[in-house]
Design a protein around this motif. Structure first.
Motif, mmCIF file in Angstrom:
data_model
loop_
_atom_site.group_PDB
_atom_site.id
_atom_site.type_symbol
_atom_site.label_atom_id
_atom_site.label_comp_id
_atom_site.label_asym_id
_atom_site.label_seq_id
_atom_site.Cartn_x
_atom_site.Cartn_y
_atom_site.Cartn_z
ATOM 1 N N VAL A 131 11.277 10.732 -2.326
ATOM 2 C CA VAL A 131 11.466 11.308 -1.335
ATOM 3 C C VAL A 131 10.704 12.316 -0.938
ATOM 4 C CG1 VAL A 131 13.032 11.898 0.462
ATOM 5 C CG2 VAL A 131 13.756 10.292 -0.886
ATOM 6 N N ASP A 132 10.388 13.439 -1.856
ATOM 7 C CA ASP A 132 9.727 14.493 -1.576
ATOM 8 C C ASP A 132 8.250 14.137 -1.595
ATOM 9 O OD1 ASP A 132 11.734 16.492 -1.760
ATOM 10 O OD2 ASP A 132 11.517 16.783 -4.107
ATOM 11 N N GLY A 148 0.780 -1.161 0.025
ATOM 12 C CA GLY A 148 -0.035 0.002 0.077
ATOM 13 C C GLY A 148 0.927 1.148 0.122
ATOM 14 N N TRP A 149 1.904 1.180 0.798
ATOM 15 C CA TRP A 149 2.878 2.453 0.845
ATOM 16 C C TRP A 149 3.494 2.698 -0.532
ATOM 17 C CZ3 TRP A 149 3.377 6.739 2.829
ATOM 18 C CH2 TRP A 149 4.779 7.466 3.119
ATOM 19 N N THR A 189 10.771 3.556 1.653
ATOM 20 C CA THR A 189 10.776 4.809 0.880
ATOM 21 C C THR A 189 11.979 5.188 0.037
ATOM 22 O OG1 THR A 189 9.758 5.666 2.875
ATOM 23 C CG2 THR A 189 10.741 7.204 1.283
ATOM 24 N N ILE A 190 13.014 4.327 0.492
ATOM 25 C CA ILE A 190 14.576 4.471 -0.331
ATOM 26 C C ILE A 190 14.761 3.325 -1.127
ATOM 27 C CG2 ILE A 190 16.899 4.994 -0.153
ATOM 28 C CD1 ILE A 190 15.291 7.278 0.993
ATOM 29 N N THR A 191 14.578 3.611 -2.349
ATOM 30 C CA THR A 191 14.546 2.246 -3.268
ATOM 31 C C THR A 191 16.192 1.895 -3.286
ATOM 32 O OG1 THR A 191 14.706 3.866 -5.179
ATOM 33 C CG2 THR A 191 12.852 2.693 -4.682
ATOM 34 N N THR A 192 16.911 2.887 -3.311
ATOM 35 C CA THR A 192 18.447 2.339 -3.656
ATOM 36 C C THR A 192 19.124 1.938 -2.131
ATOM 37 O OG1 THR A 192 19.222 4.774 -3.020
ATOM 38 C CG2 THR A 192 19.076 4.059 -5.197
ATOM 39 N N ASN A 193 18.198 1.600 -1.083
ATOM 40 C CA ASN A 193 18.889 0.975 0.122
ATOM 41 C C ASN A 193 19.559 -0.400 -0.065
ATOM 42 O OD1 ASN A 193 17.412 -1.481 1.316
ATOM 43 N ND2 ASN A 193 15.509 0.175 0.992
#
Lengths: 49, 327
Positions: free
Chosen positions: B243-244, B182-183, B218-222
């Motif tokens: 992120v924005d 969902g997020w 939220t961070i796809t490059t983690n």
């Protein structure tokens, strides 16, 4: 789905706890002297100085 | 498109700082690093108060040295605590910082003092009105280009007062997966989620275990390693538009829950601001989180962390760091 997160190479987060809070607590064990919040930015997009 | 902005004097330089930091500093030391003919990074720290001059100077210099290309710098002292000799506030700290920066091969070219009423070259009695900064060519040009010297997603006036609390969902493997899907879907869509969707997302954020996954997702490059994620050590440049979007969404979710359920979203906003290089905005959001839910552990720990770690890894490198967009 999504990334499977790990604490270390051997450990996985256990249900029932906040793994982010746990790692921050560990990190703070070796903390620097507090300087308060720090801002560090680079020149904005679309122009150079 | 890259357009060249030429700074022709101190008023231009001082006008540029709020555009870089998203606000005018108060009670702060600002170091602007420079190479030949160009400015580099902007570093802001709280004014030292009781800190010993040498230790303070060494720490600030080590942070400024994150800009490996710097060959010089400018120092700006923002304060109204000007003491008995108002030409030289924090004189010992300024002197120590000058020495340390010179030793680190980035000597200070100029030092300026900015108070709430005037600006001056440090150590002089020629006080100049702040209107010179506001009316400077740099401020006019940046404003014309769409830059704003203040930014704020958070607007308390938009938060509802009479909203039903959301019910915290039962945590199961399925609900964790459902929340994450969902997020991610909300991050990838455009527009504002409807109230039902927003309340469902806000409910998931109330569970600390699920909240952690949503923050990391939220961070796809983690890289999947929790401590690296928290410290902003990623595999590449984050998708800053995402992120924005996450920051804007977090505020939307705050609108559909009452006081006492907004802390998780405020904490997310605080962490994202720190990743963007803004400790000031981060600390503000984390303080609001701890006010919304007194003793909210995650916000308190994160606030302590950013006061100790100083700069997120991702914010150090200009290739990966967030750069405030010009609309």
């Amino acid at each position: 789905m999504g990334t499977e997160y790990i604490l270390t190479e051997d450990d996985k987060p256990t249900p029932g706890a906040s793994f982010l809070e746990d790692v921050i607590e560990l990190q703070l064990l070796t903390a620097n002297e507090s300087l308060g919040p720090v801002d560090f930015t680079h020149p904005q997009e679309h122009h150079d100085i | 498109m890259m357009e060249k902005l030429t700074l022709t004097g101190p008023a231009d330089l001082l006008a540029y700082i709020p555009h870089l930091l998203g606000g005018t500093p108060t009670e702060s030391f600002v170091v602007l690093t420079a190479t030949s003919g160009a400015l580099g990074a902007t570093l802001r720290v709280d004014a030292p108060m009781d800190a010993a001059p040498l230790g303070f100077a060494q720490t600030v210099t080590s942070l400024a040295a994150e800009d490996e290309n710097a060959t010089a710098c400018y120092l700006v002292v923002y304060t109204d605590e000007t003491g008995e000799d108002d030409r030289f506030p924090y004189a010992a700290h300024v002197a120590a910082l000058g020495n340390e920066l010179a030793t680190a091969r980035m000597p200070v070219r100029k030092v300026y003092l900015v108070t709430s009423t005037h600006w001056a070259a440090y150590g002089t009695t020629e006080w100049n009105p702040l209107d010179q900064v506001k009316d400077s060519n740099a401020n006019a040009t940046l404003t014309f280009m769409g830059s704003a010297s203040t930014v704020d997603v958070y607007n308390p006036a938009l938060l509802g007062k009479w909203v039903e609390p959301v019910q915290v969902p039962a945590r199961t493997e399925e609900s964790v997966e459902q929340a994450r899907r969902g997020w991610v879907a909300a991050l990838e869509e455009t527009g504002t989620p409807d109230t039902e969707t927003a309340r469902k997302l806000a409910a998931w954020f109330q569970d600390e275990y699920i909240r952690d996954f949503l923050m990391a997702d939220t961070i796809t490059t983690n890289n999947g390693v929790i401590i690296d994620i928290m410290l902003g050590k990623f595999d590449g440049r984050p998708d800053w538009k995402r992120v924005d979007r996450a920051e804007g969404l977090a505020f939307e979710l705050m609108k559909v829950v009452p006081e006492g359920q907004r802390a998780p979203m405020l904490t997310l906003m605080g962490w994202l601001q720190w990743l963007k290089g803004s400790g000031t905005h981060s600390a503000r959001y984390l303080k609001l989180a701890a006010e919304d839910v007194p003793g909210y552990r995650f916000a308190e720990l994160l606030r302590e962390l950013i006061g100790n770690v100083y700069i997120a890894e991702v914010a150090k490198n200009p290739e990966t760091a967030y750069k405030r967009p010009i609309n």
